[in-house]
Design an enzyme around this catalytic site. Structure first.
Site, mmCIF file in Angstrom:
data_model
loop_
_atom_site.group_PDB
_atom_site.id
_atom_site.type_symbol
_atom_site.label_atom_id
_atom_site.label_comp_id
_atom_site.label_asym_id
_atom_site.label_seq_id
_atom_site.Cartn_x
_atom_site.Cartn_y
_atom_site.Cartn_z
ATOM 1 N N LYS A 95 0.830 -1.215 0.000
ATOM 2 C CA LYS A 95 0.000 0.000 0.000
ATOM 3 C C LYS A 95 0.862 1.263 0.000
ATOM 4 O O LYS A 95 0.645 2.179 -0.778
ATOM 5 C CB LYS A 95 -0.928 0.031 1.236
ATOM 6 C CG LYS A 95 -1.830 -1.191 1.359
ATOM 7 C CD LYS A 95 -2.716 -1.116 2.601
ATOM 8 C CE LYS A 95 -1.967 -1.112 3.929
ATOM 9 N NZ LYS A 95 -1.205 -2.336 4.202
ATOM 10 N N ARG B 133 -8.975 1.224 9.733
ATOM 11 C CA ARG B 133 -8.626 -0.159 10.036
ATOM 12 C C ARG B 133 -9.685 -0.850 10.891
ATOM 13 O O ARG B 133 -9.519 -2.017 11.215
ATOM 14 C CB ARG B 133 -7.300 -0.178 10.787
ATOM 15 C CG ARG B 133 -6.075 -0.497 9.913
ATOM 16 C CD ARG B 133 -4.866 -0.304 10.784
ATOM 17 N NE ARG B 133 -3.733 -1.086 10.465
ATOM 18 C CZ ARG B 133 -2.661 -0.656 9.790
ATOM 19 N NH1 ARG B 133 -2.655 0.552 9.268
ATOM 20 N NH2 ARG B 133 -1.624 -1.436 9.631
ATOM 21 N N ARG C 48 11.460 -6.381 4.174
ATOM 22 C CA ARG C 48 11.309 -4.920 4.167
ATOM 23 C C ARG C 48 12.410 -4.271 4.994
ATOM 24 O O ARG C 48 12.699 -4.683 6.107
ATOM 25 C CB ARG C 48 9.941 -4.519 4.700
ATOM 26 C CG ARG C 48 9.783 -3.001 4.861
ATOM 27 C CD ARG C 48 8.341 -2.559 4.864
ATOM 28 N NE ARG C 48 7.589 -3.031 6.011
ATOM 29 C CZ ARG C 48 6.273 -2.815 6.178
ATOM 30 N NH1 ARG C 48 5.584 -2.147 5.267
ATOM 31 N NH2 ARG C 48 5.661 -3.275 7.242
ATOM 32 N N ARG D 47 12.047 -2.741 10.554
ATOM 33 C CA ARG D 47 11.085 -2.250 11.541
ATOM 34 C C ARG D 47 10.944 -3.280 12.643
ATOM 35 O O ARG D 47 10.844 -4.463 12.373
ATOM 36 C CB ARG D 47 9.717 -2.027 10.862
ATOM 37 C CG ARG D 47 9.466 -0.589 10.465
ATOM 38 C CD ARG D 47 8.286 -0.458 9.550
ATOM 39 N NE ARG D 47 7.036 -0.965 10.134
ATOM 40 C CZ ARG D 47 5.842 -0.843 9.548
ATOM 41 N NH1 ARG D 47 5.740 -0.237 8.379
ATOM 42 N NH2 ARG D 47 4.763 -1.316 10.124
ATOM 43 N N ARG E 119 0.036 -9.194 13.773
ATOM 44 C CA ARG E 119 -0.531 -8.164 12.904
ATOM 45 C C ARG E 119 -1.475 -8.767 11.864
ATOM 46 O O ARG E 119 -2.486 -8.169 11.522
ATOM 47 C CB ARG E 119 0.586 -7.371 12.222
ATOM 48 C CG ARG E 119 1.246 -6.379 13.182
ATOM 49 C CD ARG E 119 2.592 -5.931 12.687
ATOM 50 N NE ARG E 119 2.515 -5.143 11.479
ATOM 51 C CZ ARG E 119 3.492 -5.066 10.571
ATOM 52 N NH1 ARG E 119 4.613 -5.750 10.749
ATOM 53 N NH2 ARG E 119 3.364 -4.308 9.515
HETATM 54 P P1 ADP Z 1 2.370 -1.804 3.230
HETATM 55 O O1 ADP Z 1 2.395 -0.304 3.196
HETATM 56 O O2 ADP Z 1 1.111 -2.371 2.636
HETATM 57 O O3 ADP Z 1 2.682 -2.380 4.585
HETATM 58 P P2 ADP Z 1 4.896 -1.621 1.724
HETATM 59 O O4 ADP Z 1 4.572 -0.709 0.595
HETATM 60 O O5 ADP Z 1 5.713 -1.112 2.839
HETATM 61 O O6 ADP Z 1 3.530 -2.309 2.261
HETATM 62 O O7 ADP Z 1 5.584 -2.927 1.090
HETATM 63 C C1 ADP Z 1 6.036 -4.008 1.906
HETATM 64 C C2 ADP Z 1 7.383 -4.513 1.388
HETATM 65 O O8 ADP Z 1 7.202 -5.156 0.117
HETATM 66 C C3 ADP Z 1 8.418 -3.425 1.153
HETATM 67 O O9 ADP Z 1 9.688 -3.964 1.447
HETATM 68 C C4 ADP Z 1 8.292 -3.108 -0.344
HETATM 69 O O10 ADP Z 1 9.528 -2.666 -0.891
HETATM 70 C C5 ADP Z 1 7.908 -4.461 -0.905
HETATM 71 N N1 ADP Z 1 6.957 -4.395 -2.026
HETATM 72 C C6 ADP Z 1 5.946 -3.512 -2.192
HETATM 73 N N2 ADP Z 1 5.233 -3.808 -3.341
HETATM 74 C C7 ADP Z 1 5.817 -4.915 -3.858
HETATM 75 C C8 ADP Z 1 5.559 -5.717 -5.040
HETATM 76 N N3 ADP Z 1 4.538 -5.433 -5.860
HETATM 77 N N4 ADP Z 1 6.359 -6.780 -5.260
HETATM 78 C C9 ADP Z 1 7.373 -7.085 -4.412
HETATM 79 N N5 ADP Z 1 7.683 -6.366 -3.304
HETATM 80 C C10 ADP Z 1 6.913 -5.295 -3.032
HETATM 81 P P1 ADP Z 2 1.597 -1.957 7.780
HETATM 82 O O1 ADP Z 2 2.924 -1.950 7.163
HETATM 83 O O2 ADP Z 2 1.253 -3.154 8.573
HETATM 84 O O3 ADP Z 2 0.488 -1.591 6.865
HETATM 85 P P2 ADP Z 2 1.452 0.534 9.260
HETATM 86 O O4 ADP Z 2 2.710 1.241 9.047
HETATM 87 O O5 ADP Z 2 0.250 0.959 8.487
HETATM 88 O O6 ADP Z 2 1.719 -1.000 9.005
HETATM 89 O O7 ADP Z 2 1.053 0.510 10.788
HETATM 90 C C1 ADP Z 2 1.980 0.180 11.801
HETATM 91 C C2 ADP Z 2 1.263 0.146 13.144
HETATM 92 O O8 ADP Z 2 0.717 1.433 13.442
HETATM 93 C C3 ADP Z 2 0.079 -0.808 13.220
HETATM 94 O O9 ADP Z 2 0.470 -2.130 13.536
HETATM 95 C C4 ADP Z 2 -0.756 -0.161 14.338
HETATM 96 O O10 ADP Z 2 -0.218 -0.446 15.606
HETATM 97 C C5 ADP Z 2 -0.557 1.320 14.074
HETATM 98 N N1 ADP Z 2 -1.581 1.868 13.159
HETATM 99 C C6 ADP Z 2 -1.384 2.391 11.915
HETATM 100 N N2 ADP Z 2 -2.533 2.816 11.379
HETATM 101 C C7 ADP Z 2 -3.508 2.556 12.293
HETATM 102 C C8 ADP Z 2 -4.928 2.751 12.330
HETATM 103 N N3 ADP Z 2 -5.605 3.290 11.281
HETATM 104 N N4 ADP Z 2 -5.581 2.352 13.451
HETATM 105 C C9 ADP Z 2 -4.945 1.807 14.500
HETATM 106 N N5 ADP Z 2 -3.618 1.593 14.520
HETATM 107 C C10 ADP Z 2 -2.892 1.968 13.437
#
Ligand code: ADP
Ligand code: ADP
Ligand code: ZN
Length: 211
Positions: free
Chosen positions: A15, A87, A126, A159, A170
């Site tokens: 995302k 969420r 990641r 992270r 999660r």
């Molecule tokens: P989210 O925001 O949903 O938690 P991220 O954008 O941080 O996800 O992506 C999670 C991990 O996967 C990161 O290390 C990113 O570089 C990698 N990633 C994101 N999109 C892709 C994809 N389409 N194919 C392979 N790796 C990806």
């Molecule tokens: P992901 O890579 O899993 O999509 P995020 O970076 O979006 O993770 O979120 C990391 C952490 O921040 C979550 O595990 C949660 O603890 C908190 N968090 C983020 N967004 C929200 C939300 N909308 N509501 C509640 N907690 C949140």
């Protein structure tokens, strides 16, 4: 009028990666609650102090804190990609109410569809820049120089919540508390499913087609 989009999907679905790119190309504001919360924790703000323990355990930060945060950062004219928000159903209802009040609406909710194995592989590889927040993957999106941020030269880190024990929690939290939003938005007729298991460029092309 500028679009308002929600990016919904499990942790690690991609995302944030897609939101940054789309926001830049369409001139939208990228609102990542995860990024804002991590910043707050780093700067030890009152919000950060309250949020830290939940984030460390991979649990959701309480709805009232998140809703207040969104009210604070929402631009009055809209044009936003919400990444990682809402969420919970309570957050989704609060968002509807807030947009209504401002005369805005949600145009689409993009569901990032990926199997669990893919999510685990993406989260375990990641790496993030602790200084500028850039996100990499050791295999799928590596920095030019090993473990060093392309943008600012800082050494990359994993992270804390991307460690295996926390990841399992999660995913469970996603299933129980966030997945019900799929039906919530399906019923409103604004859910768009995106096959997010392809590579980063392919997913982006699909995304451009649907928005
Ligand atoms: P989210 O925001 O949903 O938690 P991220 O954008 O941080 O996800 O992506 C999670 C991990 O996967 C990161 O290390 C990113 O570089 C990698 N990633 C994101 N999109 C892709 C994809 N389409 N194919 C392979 N790796 C990806
Ligand atoms: P992901 O890579 O899993 O999509 P995020 O970076 O979006 O993770 O979120 C990391 C952490 O921040 C979550 O595990 C949660 O603890 C908190 N968090 C983020 N967004 C929200 C939300 N909308 N509501 C509640 N907690 C949140
Ligand atoms: Zn950096």
């Amino acid at each position: 009028m500028k679009k308002n989009l929600v990016f919904l999907g499990p942790p690690g679905a991609g995302k944030g990666t897609q939101a940054k790119r789309l926001a830049k190309d369409l001139g939208l504001v990228h609102i990542s609650t995860g990024d804002i919360l991590r910043d707050a924790v780093k700067n030890q703000t009152p919000l950060g102090k309250k949020a830290k323990e939940y984030m460390d355990r991979g649990e959701l930060v309480p709805d009232d804190l998140i809703i207040a945060l969104i009210e604070e950062v929402m631009p009055p004219e809209g044009g936003v990609i919400f990444d990682g928000f809402p969420r919970t159903i309570a957050q989704a209802e609060a968002l509807d109410e807030m947009l209504d009040r401002k005369g805005l609406k949600l145009d689409a909710v993009i569901l990032f569809d990926v199997p669990d194995e893919v999510v685990v592989e993406r989260l375990s590889g990641r790496r993030v820049c602790p200084s500028c927040g850039a996100v990499y993957h050791i295999k799928f999106n590596p920095p030019k120089e090993d473990e060093i941020c392309d943008r600012c030269g800082t050494k990359l880190v994993q992270r804390e919540d991307d460690r295996e024990e926390v990841v399992r929690n999660r995913l469970e939290v996603y299933r129980k508390q966030t997945a019900p939003l799929i039906e919530y938005y399906e019923r409103k007729g604004i859910l768009i499913r995106l096959d997010a298991s392809k590579d980063i460029d392919e997913v982006y092309q699909e995304l451009r087609k649907v928005v």
